[in-house]
Design an enzyme around this catalytic site. Structure first.
Site, mmCIF file in Angstrom:
data_model
loop_
_atom_site.group_PDB
_atom_site.id
_atom_site.type_symbol
_atom_site.label_atom_id
_atom_site.label_comp_id
_atom_site.label_asym_id
_atom_site.label_seq_id
_atom_site.Cartn_x
_atom_site.Cartn_y
_atom_site.Cartn_z
ATOM 1 N N PRO A 220 -8.050 5.446 6.484
ATOM 2 C CA PRO A 220 -7.816 4.264 5.651
ATOM 3 C C PRO A 220 -6.668 4.514 4.684
ATOM 4 O O PRO A 220 -6.271 5.665 4.446
ATOM 5 C CB PRO A 220 -9.142 4.092 4.906
ATOM 6 C CG PRO A 220 -9.698 5.478 4.829
ATOM 7 C CD PRO A 220 -9.286 6.154 6.115
ATOM 8 N N ARG A 248 -2.382 2.160 8.719
ATOM 9 C CA ARG A 248 -1.715 1.261 7.787
ATOM 10 C C ARG A 248 -0.287 1.738 7.590
ATOM 11 O O ARG A 248 -0.016 2.940 7.578
ATOM 12 C CB ARG A 248 -2.449 1.225 6.439
ATOM 13 C CG ARG A 248 -3.807 0.520 6.475
ATOM 14 C CD ARG A 248 -3.647 -0.983 6.647
ATOM 15 N NE ARG A 248 -4.918 -1.689 6.603
ATOM 16 C CZ ARG A 248 -5.624 -2.039 7.675
ATOM 17 N NH1 ARG A 248 -5.188 -1.713 8.888
ATOM 18 N NH2 ARG A 248 -6.753 -2.711 7.547
ATOM 19 N N GLU A 277 5.020 -6.351 5.879
ATOM 20 C CA GLU A 277 4.886 -7.131 7.119
ATOM 21 C C GLU A 277 4.972 -8.622 6.813
ATOM 22 O O GLU A 277 4.217 -9.105 5.969
ATOM 23 C CB GLU A 277 3.561 -6.796 7.805
ATOM 24 C CG GLU A 277 3.480 -5.343 8.227
ATOM 25 C CD GLU A 277 2.113 -4.939 8.744
ATOM 26 O OE1 GLU A 277 2.008 -3.847 9.332
ATOM 27 O OE2 GLU A 277 1.141 -5.704 8.556
ATOM 28 N N HIS A 296 2.097 -5.600 14.596
ATOM 29 C CA HIS A 296 0.707 -5.638 14.139
ATOM 30 C C HIS A 296 -0.183 -6.415 15.114
ATOM 31 O O HIS A 296 -0.905 -7.348 14.736
ATOM 32 C CB HIS A 296 0.615 -6.255 12.742
ATOM 33 C CG HIS A 296 -0.576 -5.751 11.964
ATOM 34 N ND1 HIS A 296 -0.526 -5.398 10.638
ATOM 35 C CD2 HIS A 296 -1.864 -5.535 12.344
ATOM 36 C CE1 HIS A 296 -1.715 -5.008 10.225
ATOM 37 N NE2 HIS A 296 -2.553 -5.079 11.254
#
Length: 330
Positions: A220, A248, A277, A296
């Site tokens: 994470p 990420r 993004e 993504h």
């Protein structure tokens, strides 16, 4: 325990989806959600449209739209927030909790799709299917004096070492696929060794970094992991090794990764996530060699989005029954 507002009001609660397009661009029906609530769907919502669209909503369903403490003052009817994703960092969960508003996310829906994308990158980096297809279509093979043509080495996965950083459901699935390819699997996870994975060697992070031919990142984004993949990290890696990032974007220092690709200290980088993004035009990875970037979409397989829709339905049902599930702001 939360109130069963559906029974109290004896009518469908008003629900608004503020940014539904990426989950459902039109190939999936919203009918299962419409059966539960009075639903309004917006494909996209800008920050200055949130209050107008959400002011009468009992339930807000969001993907990347941010719900801040300041906005809550103008959302007086809000009783429940459901995300269309696993991540929820765009929501002020503390402020929502203070108002007694539960937030439910969508856990573990994209495991298979993301693990599949990891190996799409790995296979493309070492087999170069798209590169050789382009060469063939441009006439390179037609002009070749031999029956086959290649201009860079190709490799087998069998016997190579895959390092995994982070061992949740996706990391575990990646390890299983790697084993099927005959790879040795090393893993670093802060929670320690996991039972039931006899083919995985759990070890320290420096061993994973220095011993792996491929590193797949599944941790994470936290203050400890932000910028984890940097020059120091890459300098510890075996020369000619690769990194895959489906975690990420900010887990990687993109400037350091681009420099390592340019100077050859990193053989290749595959990523589905970037620090911003959509990316800014000056993102150094956009022009870096041997860098695969997808927009993504690792989570976006049709079957995956159907599964997401099913979990969303269950989250809303549970809330209406007064027993919310997958709550992230208890």
């Amino acid at each position: 325990m939360y109130n069963n507002f559906g029974d109290i009001m004896n009518k469908k609660l008003k629900a608004v989806i503020l940014d539904g397009y990426t989950e459902n661009p039109g190939d999936i029906s919203w009918e299962t959600i419409e059966n539960l609530v009075d639903l309004t769907v917006y494909p996209r919502t800008s920050p200055d449209e949130i209050i107008e669209r959400g002011k009468d909503a009992d339930i807000l369903i969001v993907n990347k739209v941010a719900i801040t403490r300041e906005l809550l003052e103008d959302l007086p009817n809000l009783k429940f927030v459901a995300t269309l994703a696993t991540g929820y960092n765009q929501l002020d969960c503390d402020a929502l909790k203070e108002r007694g508003i539960p937030v439910s996310n969508i856990p573990a829906y994209s495991t298979n799709a993301v693990a599949q994308m990891v190996f799409a990158y790995i296979l493309e980096l070492i087999n170069k299917v798209s590169e050789y297809t382009a060469d063939v279509k441009s006439g390179t093979w037609t002009k070749c004096k031999d029956f086959c043509y290649w201009n860079s080495p190709l490799y087998e996965l069998d016997g190579k070492t895959l390092g995994i950083i982070g061992f949740g459901k996706i990391g575990a699935r990646v390890s299983q696929i790697a084993t099927a390819f005959g790879m040795k699997v090393l893993c670093y996870t802060p929670s320690g060794k996991k039972e039931g994975f006899p083919n995985v060697e759990f070890t320290d992070i420096n061993t994973v970094i220095s011993s792996s031919d491929f590193i797949s990142v599944h941790c994470p984004l936290t203050p400890d992991t932000a910028g984890l993949i940097n020059k120091e990290f890459i300098d510890k890696m075996k020369k000619g090794s690769y990194i895959i990032n489906t975690a990420r974007g900010p887990v990687a220092n993109e400037k350091d990764v681009a420099e390592a690709l340019s100077n050859g200290s990193l053989a290749g980088y595959g990523t589905d996530v970037l620090s911003t993004e959509p990316p800014k035009s000056d993102n150094p990875l956009l022009t870096a060699p041997n860098c695969l970037i997808t927009p993504h979409i690792a989570w976006a397989a049709y079957e995956t989005r159907l599964r997401l829709m099913g979990i969303l339905e269950e989250n809303i049902k549970a809330y209406l029954d007064g027993t919310p599930i997958n709550v992230v702001n208890n």
